[in-house]
Design an enzyme around this catalytic site. Structure first.
Site, PDB file in Angstrom:
ATOM      1  CE1 TYR A 167      -3.843   2.300   0.501  1.00  0.00           C
ATOM      2  CE2 TYR A 167      -2.592   3.214   2.344  1.00  0.00           C
ATOM      3  CZ  TYR A 167      -3.655   3.290   1.464  1.00  0.00           C
ATOM      4  OH  TYR A 167      -4.533   4.340   1.534  1.00  0.00           O
ATOM      5  CE  LYS A 171      -3.613   5.066  -2.028  1.00  0.00           C
ATOM      6  NZ  LYS A 171      -4.585   5.652  -2.980  1.00  0.00           N
TER       7      LYS A 171
END
Length: 262
Positions: A167, A171
């Site tokens: 994740y 990002k």
């Protein structure tokens, strides 16, 4: 750039933070093309917003799915005469998992691919497919602006927790590509801005247990609470309207710096 009488393509637009942004822009007179997998929510939102909203069922990890939605939006624009003024790449997922588990098994590559394909590849693919219909816009205003791209990162891009490697990578990549994307598109009068929220009330946080959410709220400095969707939507609106916001990542996090573990 004023949102009114322009069309915005919004992925993840049938729920959560992206929906809040869609509602905010729609209230300012924008046309919103909502891309999402949730057809039930999509139909409900279009019914709510009326003629200035259109829904397309889209899997952003599938290029052809994006292409159909972009083409559908282009056909809609031909009918309305309201050119594509921006893209808000709001589709995203979180799938936590340690790189190596208690049984000494590495995280499945399918889990990593799932997160990267939606959060990173899906963002870039949507943008690249929409851009040819923005670069041909008539230059607007004093600066000759043609459009704006708004992406969504996360505070995890800067201080991700245990179990957030994929994740945080997705990002962090979105945050990193913001400036070169702005530089690529400067000659076309198209801006690129990324918003990096921390803990916000969203579909993702609804899946958290009460203890986990409380621990995250404790890491907030002020205010000590999860952000509200409208607070995210307001910063998106500002990014649309303020021409000096370009090539930058806006942290929206209440001074939160996430601890290594909860």
């Amino acid at each position: 750039m004023k949102p009114s009488n322009r069309t915005f393509i919004i992925s993840g637009g049938a729920s959560g933070l992206a929906l809040a942004a869609a509602r905010n822009l729609h209230s300012a007179g924008a046309y919103v093309s909502l891309l999402d997998l949730n057809t039930e929510n999509g139909a409900t939102i279009v019914k709510e917003l009326g003629d200035r909203a259109k829904f397309f069922e889209v899997d952003v990890s599938d290029s052809e799915s994006i292409a159909k939605a972009v083409q559908g939006t282009v056909e809609w624009v031909k009918q309305t005469g309201k050119e594509i003024g921006g893209v808000i790449a709001g589709a995203g997922v979180g799938l936590p998992g340690l790189m190596i588990d208690k049984n000494n098994e590495p995280i499945p590559i399918s889990s990593i691919d799932f997160v990267l394909n939606i959060n990173l590849r899906g963002t870039l693919d949507l943008i690249r497919q929409a851009l040819p219909y923005m670069t041909t816009n008539k230059p607007d205003g004093l600066d000759g602006e043609r459009g704006v791209l708004i992406m969504v990162a996360s505070s995890a891009a800067f201080d991700g927790q245990m179990g957030q490697v994929a994740y945080a990578a997705s990002k962090g990549a979105v945050a990193s590509l913001t400036l070169p994307l702005a530089r690529d598109l400067s000659k076309h009068g198209i801006r690129a801005v990324t918003v990096a929220p921390a803990l916000f009330e969203s579909n993702m946080t609804k899946q958290m247990g009460k203890k986990v959410k409380q621990s995250l709220e404790n890491a907030m400095e002020f205010p000590k609470r999860a952000g509200q969707p409208d607070e995210f939507a307001r910063i998106v609106r500002e990014a649309v309207e303020n021409p000096m916001l370009n090539g930058t990542v806006l942290r929206l996090d209440g001074a939160m710096r996430m601890p290594a573990r909860l």
